[in-house]
Design an enzyme around this catalytic site. Structure first.
Site, mmCIF file in Angstrom:
data_model
loop_
_atom_site.group_PDB
_atom_site.id
_atom_site.type_symbol
_atom_site.label_atom_id
_atom_site.label_comp_id
_atom_site.label_asym_id
_atom_site.label_seq_id
_atom_site.Cartn_x
_atom_site.Cartn_y
_atom_site.Cartn_z
ATOM 1 N N HIS A 148 0.865 -1.193 0.000
ATOM 2 C CA HIS A 148 0.000 0.000 0.000
ATOM 3 C C HIS A 148 0.894 1.233 0.000
ATOM 4 O O HIS A 148 1.903 1.272 0.713
ATOM 5 C CB HIS A 148 -0.904 0.033 1.235
ATOM 6 C CG HIS A 148 -1.724 1.293 1.294
ATOM 7 N ND1 HIS A 148 -2.911 1.431 0.603
ATOM 8 C CD2 HIS A 148 -1.491 2.482 1.889
ATOM 9 C CE1 HIS A 148 -3.387 2.644 0.794
ATOM 10 N NE2 HIS A 148 -2.545 3.310 1.576
ATOM 11 N N LYS A 184 -8.456 -2.810 5.147
ATOM 12 C CA LYS A 184 -8.681 -3.256 3.766
ATOM 13 C C LYS A 184 -7.614 -4.269 3.350
ATOM 14 O O LYS A 184 -7.885 -5.198 2.596
ATOM 15 C CB LYS A 184 -8.705 -2.047 2.819
ATOM 16 C CG LYS A 184 -10.012 -1.274 2.938
ATOM 17 C CD LYS A 184 -10.039 -0.029 2.090
ATOM 18 C CE LYS A 184 -9.229 1.061 2.713
ATOM 19 N NZ LYS A 184 -9.383 2.386 2.138
HETATM 20 N N1 IUR Z 1 -6.497 5.944 2.081
HETATM 21 C C1 IUR Z 1 -7.280 5.130 2.802
HETATM 22 O O1 IUR Z 1 -7.558 3.999 2.389
HETATM 23 N N2 IUR Z 1 -7.745 5.547 3.985
HETATM 24 C C2 IUR Z 1 -7.470 6.773 4.504
HETATM 25 O O2 IUR Z 1 -7.913 7.103 5.579
HETATM 26 C C3 IUR Z 1 -6.637 7.609 3.719
HETATM 27 C C4 IUR Z 1 -6.174 7.189 2.515
HETATM 28 I I1 IUR Z 1 -6.212 9.454 4.404
#
Ligand code: IUR
Length: 467
Positions: free
Chosen positions: A104, A209
C-alpha cells in the site's frame, strides 16, 4: 445476551449502567471525555454503522471525538479488526499459505509502482491480490492508470480474481462493495467532517482493507515531502509505526518504507504516460528511482514471505525479473486476464514498440524550458500535480470523468545539470494552447542553482525502514 457493563462517567452523572448492549450516545460521551473504548464497544460501534443504525450526527460526533481525543495503539488495532470483519474477507487456497502479499502506498506524484511491482512479484512466484483505489487527487489512482489501457477491466468478482490469481499470480482490481463496508461509510463521513488526518483513523482504514485481503505479508510505502499527503518526516514516521503495529497485530507480517516524495517519481506524470513508463520499467529500462523502489518494496515482501534468505538475495531475485522478460510477460498475461485483447496486450509489451500507438496521449504538447543553467535542486511535485490535475488527469469529486492522455514528461531530475533555454519538461494537453498560468507554475516548479546538489537521492528514495 451481552453481559451487563458498567463504567464511570467521570463523576458527572455517577455510574451509568448499560444492560443488554451499548448505546451510541454513551459511547460518544465516553470518547468525548477522553475515555478509552473497549474492544466490545468498538465492535458494537462498527456493527451499528454497517447496519445503518448510527445517525449521521452521531457518526460525525464519534469521529470528531476520536479525532480530538485520538485512538491509542490498542483502540486502533481493535478498530482495524472490527472494520476488517465488517464485510467479506477474501479466502485463498491452502497451498498459497505464506505467499500472499501486497503493497500500500500513501500516494505520491508519478507513483506508478503498483503497475510494475504486482507483475514482478508474480514472476517471483508469490501471489498478489492487489485491491487498489481510484483516488481523489490531482493525478489519477492506480485503477485510473490501468483504465487508460483499452479494455482493461478493474471490476472483478472474488471468483474471477481467484481465477486470475491462479492463472497469472497477480491482479489489480477495485474494492468490491462488500470488502470492508464500514470503511466506505466512515471514509465518506471523515471527508465531510474534517476528520481525515488522524493517525488512528487512517491506520484502521488502510490496514483493515489489506487484512481483508487475507495477506501473509504487507509492505507500506509511506511518502514524505511536497508531493505527499504527509509533508514532514515525524508524522510519516508516526503513521508508519502505527500501521506496522496494526498490521502485525492483525496477523499480517508488515514493514514500512519511508520514501522521499519531494519531486515526482520517475519521469512521467499522468495516467497513460505512467503506464508507458511502467512498461519501460518492466523491460528493465525504467528510471533509476522507480526501479530501485520496486526492488526495495518487492524485496521486503519476498523476504517476509520466505522466498529469499536475506534482503540482498530478495533484491536480486526481483531485479532479475525486470531484466529476463518474466515481469513484462506477467504484465501481458494480467492485461489479457483482465479484459485487454491478446494482440493488443502483446503489442504493448513488445520491446521497442511505440506504446502511444495504443495508449492515448493528448494531441497538443508544450515544452517548458529552463530559465538558467545550473544544477536541479528541486522539482516541486505538488506544483507538477496541481497542473496535471487542472489538465484533467485527476478528479475533485467521485465519479468525475478524467482525461487519460494528459500529463508531464520530465527530461531531467534532481541532481542533474540543465542548460539555459533547453527543454526540461514536455506537457501533453487537450486544448491547443497551454494557459500561461500553467506555464509559469511549471517554470516555478524547477529550482536550478549554480552549485551541485549534495543531498540528491543517492540512488534511492528510501529514507528509512520501519519494522
Ligand atoms: N487511504 C485510505 O484507504 N484511507 C485513509 O484514511 C486515507 C487514505 I487518508
Amino acid at each position: 445476551m451481552r453481559p451487563t457493563e458498567k463504567y464511570d462517567q467521570n463523576g458527572i452523572s455517577g455510574e451509568r449502567v448499560i444492560s443488554n448492549g451499548f448505546c451510541m450516545p454513551s459511547l460518544i460521551m465516553k470518547k468525548r471525555d477522553g475515555g478509552k473504548l473497549t474492544r466490545n464497544e468498538i465492535e458494537y460501534f462498527i456493527r451499528q454503522v454497517v447496519k445503518g443504525h448510527v445517525q449521521e450526527g452521531q457518526l460525525g460526533a464519534m469521529l470528531m471525538a476520536m479525532f480530538i481525543r485520538s485512538l491509542d495503539n490498542e483502540e486502533t488495532t481493535n478498530l482495524t479488526r472490527a472494520m476488517t470483519h465488517s464485510g467479506d474477507v477474501l479466502r485463498w487456497p491452502d497451498e498459497w499459505k505464506g505467499s500472499v502479499v501486497d503493497k500500500h502506498s500513501t500516494g505520491g506524484v508519478g507513483d506508478k509502482v503498483s503497475l510494475v511491482l504486482a507483475p514482478a512479484l508474480a514472476a517471483c512466484g508469490v501471489k498478489v491480490p492487489m485491491v487498489s483505489g481510484r483516488g481523489l487527487g490531482h493525478t489519477g489512482g492506480t485503477l485510473d492508470k490501468l483504465e487508460s489501457i483499452p479494455g482493461f477491466n478493474v471490476s472483478l468478482s472474488h471468483e474471477a480474481m481467484l481465477q486470475v490469481m491462479k492463472n497469472v499470480g497477480c491482479c489489480i482490481v477495485g474494492q468490491t462493495s462488500n470488502l470492508v463496508p464500514a470503511d466506505k461509510i466512515l471514509y465518506a463521513t471523515r471527508d465531510v467532517t474534517s476528520t481525515t488526518e488522524n493517525i488512528g483513523l487512517i491506520t484502521s482504514s488502510i490496514i483493515s482493507k489489506k487484512v481483508a485481503e487475507s495477506l501473509d505479508a504487507l509492505v507500506l510505502d509511506v511518502k514524505i515531502g511536497k508531493g505527499a499527503f504527509l509533508k514532514d518526516e515525524q508524522s510519516a514516521r508516526e503513521l508508519a509505526t502505527r500501521m506496522v503495529k496494526a498490521g502485525n497485530g492483525s496477523g499480517v507480517k508488515t514493514v514500512a518504507l519511508l520514501t522521499d516524495m519531494d519531486s515526482p517519481l520517475g519521469h512521467m506524470v499522468g495516467n497513460a504516460l505512467e503506464v508507458a513508463e511502467s512498461i519501460h520499467c518492466l523491460h528493465g529500462d525504467g528510471p533509476q528511482d522507480l526501479t530501485d523502489l520496486v526492488i526495495r518494496l518487492g524485496g521486503q515482501l519476498l523476504f517476509k514471505a520466505g522466498h529469499a534468505s536475506g534482503l540482498q538475495e530478495a533484491y536480486n531475485i526481483i531485479n532479475g525479473t525486470l531484466h529476463n522478460g518474466t515481469a513484462i510477460a506477467k504484465f501481458a498475461a494480467m492485461m489479457k486476464a483482465q479484459g485487454v485483447k491478446a494482440d493488443l496486450a502483446d503489442r504493448l509489451c513488445e520491446k521497442g514498440v511505440d506504446v502511444f500507438e495504443i495508449l492515448p496521449r493528448a494531441k497538443h504538447s508544450t515544452q517548458i524550458k529552463s530559465e538558467m543553467s545550473g544544477y536541479v535542486h528541486d522539482i516541486d511535485a505538488m506544483k507538477c500535480a496541481v497542473v496535471t490535475g487542472k489538465l484533467g488527469a485527476g478528479r475533485t469529486k467521485a465519479g468525475e470523468a478524467i482525461s487519460f492522455g494528459v500529463g508531464l514528461h520530465l527530461s531531467t531530475h534532481v541532481g542533474k545539470h540543465v542548460e539555459k533555454d533547453t527543454t526540461w519538461m514536455t506537457v501533453y494537453h487537450n486544448e491547443e494552447k497551454l494557459p500561461d498560468m500553467f506555464v509559469s507554475m511549471l517554470e516555478d516548479a524547477l529550482n536550478v542553482r549554480p552549485e551541485p546538489v549534495k543531498t540528491a537521492h543517492k540512488g534511492t528514495r528510501v529514507v528509512d525502514v520501519i519494522t
